[in-house]
Design an enzyme around this catalytic site. Structure first.
Site, PDB file in Angstrom:
ATOM      1  N   HIS A   1       0.839  -1.185   0.000  1.00 28.73           N
ATOM      2  CA  HIS A   1       0.000   0.000   0.000  1.00 28.73           C
ATOM      3  C   HIS A   1       0.883   1.246   0.000  1.00 28.73           C
ATOM      4  O   HIS A   1       1.702   1.396   0.865  1.00 28.73           O
ATOM      5  CB  HIS A   1      -0.813  -0.037   1.319  1.00 28.73           C
TER       6      HIS A   1
ATOM      7  N   HIS B   1      11.683  26.401   5.574  1.00 28.17           N
ATOM      8  CA  HIS B   1      11.539  27.852   5.389  1.00 28.17           C
ATOM      9  C   HIS B   1      12.676  28.574   6.095  1.00 28.17           C
ATOM     10  O   HIS B   1      12.452  29.246   7.104  1.00 28.17           O
ATOM     11  CB  HIS B   1      10.206  28.327   5.966  1.00 28.17           C
TER      12      HIS B   1
ATOM     13  N   HIS C   1      -0.884  30.447  -4.630  1.00 27.06           N
ATOM     14  CA  HIS C   1      -0.739  31.578  -3.709  1.00 27.06           C
ATOM     15  C   HIS C   1       0.482  32.401  -4.082  1.00 27.06           C
ATOM     16  O   HIS C   1       1.427  31.913  -4.691  1.00 27.06           O
ATOM     17  CB  HIS C   1      -0.683  31.144  -2.231  1.00 27.06           C
TER      18      HIS C   1
ATOM     19  N   GLU D   1       5.287  25.625  -5.233  1.00 29.08           N
ATOM     20  CA  GLU D   1       5.413  24.553  -4.232  1.00 29.08           C
ATOM     21  C   GLU D   1       4.683  23.282  -4.644  1.00 29.08           C
ATOM     22  O   GLU D   1       4.953  22.207  -4.112  1.00 29.08           O
ATOM     23  CB  GLU D   1       4.850  25.016  -2.877  1.00 29.08           C
TER      24      GLU D   1
END
Ligand SMILES: [Fe+3]
Ligand SMILES: [Fe+3]
Lengths: 131, 272, 272, 131
Positions: free
Chosen positions: B4, B51, B185, B232
């Site tokens: 899986h 980040h 965004h 992203e």
């Protein structure tokens, strides 16, 4: 592979490419340093001498003193780094976004809640030139 | 072979649970929480971006895999986030690292790394506020800040290589892979606030059925159409590549806005 | 297009110039010194490996390119080596970084890095003891310490991508690429001291004419036949890939031993 | 891609693969730390408490105390890291190589000057088992 820069005609946008990264290196490393409490204190106590630890241009220092976010971007700032300065100031991110957009914070918030800035009319610099 | 490899596309960054504003999104995660509890996987591969916490402009790995036994939540300027230490899975992570490098992916192996909200927020969304994270995590950090990030095609292919690696792991394990980041965004400049619902809807529609098509989207199109931070989305393709060609959609949610971002959220499972 | 991508395969590590023992090798470099003086290139891409100086087990990039304006000689435990600061070439290095990433190589971009003897010894061999290094250097660090290093094939292909990158640089520059490391040697265990002259000779013979064949050598063969540290030879293939298919041999030297190592040294130029 | 470990039948050789790297992590990071003068002093002054800064096994510490290079390798040591310990001790590398090989330094040096250890008889563990 040749590096084409056709993204330069996207309006109101700074692509953080090699040129930007090289230009903004000291500004961004300054911002990043503010993640540490001791550096925040040093910056608050004597911002001038703290900023001098980084080899920033006069324009970069000016943009920081003025918290002029778009000017920081022009000087090679990257938003993820710049937000660390906002964080150190305690400025909500939304306020930074609104400031960059040139809108009043309340207008900006309404725009976002209404679904954000539309792509129509915002994809090419030529779209903006018409306005 | 592993039985899986489900995928979870998460797309919430910078969310603050306490705020009323976020309630609809957290509610949408109730399905997902139930789902992962039922699946109860042995490991999560979490594709995310740092980040400017573990890495900076001094060193920018295109792909970095965390092989440590644990990862500390990063101090992002407000002290370390008050969440449990993130448990790693060194055996499987190292296996993936070795296997993908021999498969000609130029991964950076990381044995010491703090993980920031890019990794811990998705965990909070899926598991709430436990005393310990219930499942070992393999962090896979992708550079999406410095242009150019890896191409969508490269990300999809890395996912395929990860699938082969997990499949050749001596033990049979149930592995879930989270792709995070996006959707459309833009956080910077005068165009900040751009949201492209049409782009996002198309992405969600084709993600399961036609990822090869999405993998051809050039960086410029993400930047222009989905906003400078919409790029992203290439991280989702790593997760997609790690799944079977045929998948079924278990759950989908799309909401505008969280702060400045369109958030999309998709659970896929392999068709066997 | 660039006019010229000559290659220089260097293979001396850990050499100490003052020792009598090394004289024959330094003498062999007289030809090379003259050659590079005549060529007078605009830049050197120096493919080398870091020896736990800039990187450690905490972070192991498979390929890392140095994009900084300068690189300090590392303190390897005896203070910084008394050689000039290494001048970088940010414009070209960044161009290569961007170009190879878009070409689907997963390079780590480095903007701050000390460089150890792996980089500075080849410079000393080529330029002696100048007050300043005469040519800008682009360091390209390859992991050959942590198994597995990139495959020979991957290294050859990275070289080809670098060739395309240099070719698409807006300015026409003469670029030399040094491949360093090797040849056969083993520095560890009861088998330490292994040297395989037959392997090395074959490698030198085919390096110019049949690099694709060398690129197929599996890691295990290097480890077994050329010694555990002989696997450093994959770094030569990066340099070879950056050259034309057809090359001519300008200079060759092979000597056993330097300390524990067979040293080989080859200068090739592109056939136009 | 499956990771085959057929290199395990190379005699007298430790391939620094995942298993080795994980095992040897604290030992190698200890060795690396000796690149710094302040750490070398701390190690020289009080080797026991300095070693305790790293989460090494008893066997790893023993191998260091004994400067038993082959034992370090067994415990996950990597030669490039181990040579930093030799460097800190001021031990010539050749002496370390000779020690690992089990030869007298003068014999080892002669072997190297004579062209090194030949591949013949040194490629498979089975070659060595015959000796
Ligand atoms: Fe984000
Ligand atoms: Fe070496």
């Amino acid at each position: 592979m040749a590096v084409s820069k056709t993204y330069l005609d996207i309006p109101g946008t700074f692509v953080f490419d090699a040129e930007h990264s090289r230009l903004g290196y000291p500004l961004n490393m300054f911002c990043m340093s503010l993640s540490k409490e001791e550096n925040r204190s040093a910056f608050t106590e004597d911002c001038k001498s703290y900023m001098n630890r980084f080899e920033m241009t006069e324009a970069q220092k000016q943009s920081i003193r003025d918290r002029n976010w778009n000017m920081m971007l022009e000087q090679g700032g990257n938003i993820y780094y710049m937000l660390k300065l906002a964080g150190a100031d305690g400025t909500p991110y939304e306020q930074v976004y609104a400031a960059m957009s040139g809108d009043e914070p309340s207008d900006y918030r309404s725009m976002m809640i209404g679904g954000g800035r539309l792509p129509e009319g915002n994809l090419y610099k030529s779209d903006w030139a018409k306005k | 072979m592993m039985s899986h490899v489900p995928l979870l596309g998460l797309a919430v960054d910078h969310a603050k649970k306490e705020e009323e504003y976020f309630k609809p999104v957290f509610n949408a995660f109730d399905v997902s929480k139930k789902w992962i509890e039922d699946i109860n996987p042995d490991a999560i591969i979490l594709v995310y971006n740092d980040h400017a916490s573990a890495f900076s402009l001094d060193l920018i790995p295109t792909f970095a895999i965390g092989c440590a036994a644990e990862f500390m939540p990063a101090d992002e300027g407000f002290g370390r986030r008050e969440v449990p230490i993130v448990p790693g899975y060194p055996e499987l992570a190292w296996h993936i690292a070795q296997s993908t490098i021999l498969d000609e992916f130029d991964i950076t192996i990381v044995n010491k790394m703090d993980v920031d909200h890019g990794l811990t927020v998705p965990l909070s969304l899926m598991f709430g506020e436990p005393d310990e994270w219930p499942i070992p995590i393999i962090p896979l950090a992708v550079n999406v800040i410095q242009y150019p990030p890896p191409t969508g095609n490269r990300c999809l292919n890395l996912g395929k290589s990860i699938k082969r690696a997990v499949g050749s792991f001596p033990e049979n394990k149930r592995v879930v892979i989270f792709g995070t980041g996006g959707m459309s965004h833009q956080l910077q400049g005068r165009r900040t606030g751009l949201i492209n619902q049409e782009f996002d809807t198309n992405y969600l529609d084709k993600f399961g059925s036609a990822p090869e098509e999405l993998a051809k989207i050039p960086h410029e199109d993400y930047l222009r159409l989905a906003g400078s931070e919409g790029i992203e989305l290439v991280m989702w393709l790593v997760a997609r590549g790690a799944m079977n060609e045929r998948v079924r959609e278990i759950h989908r949610h799309y909401h505008v806005p969280i702060s400045n971002t369109a958030i999309g959220h998709l659970i896929l499972e392999n068709e066997i």
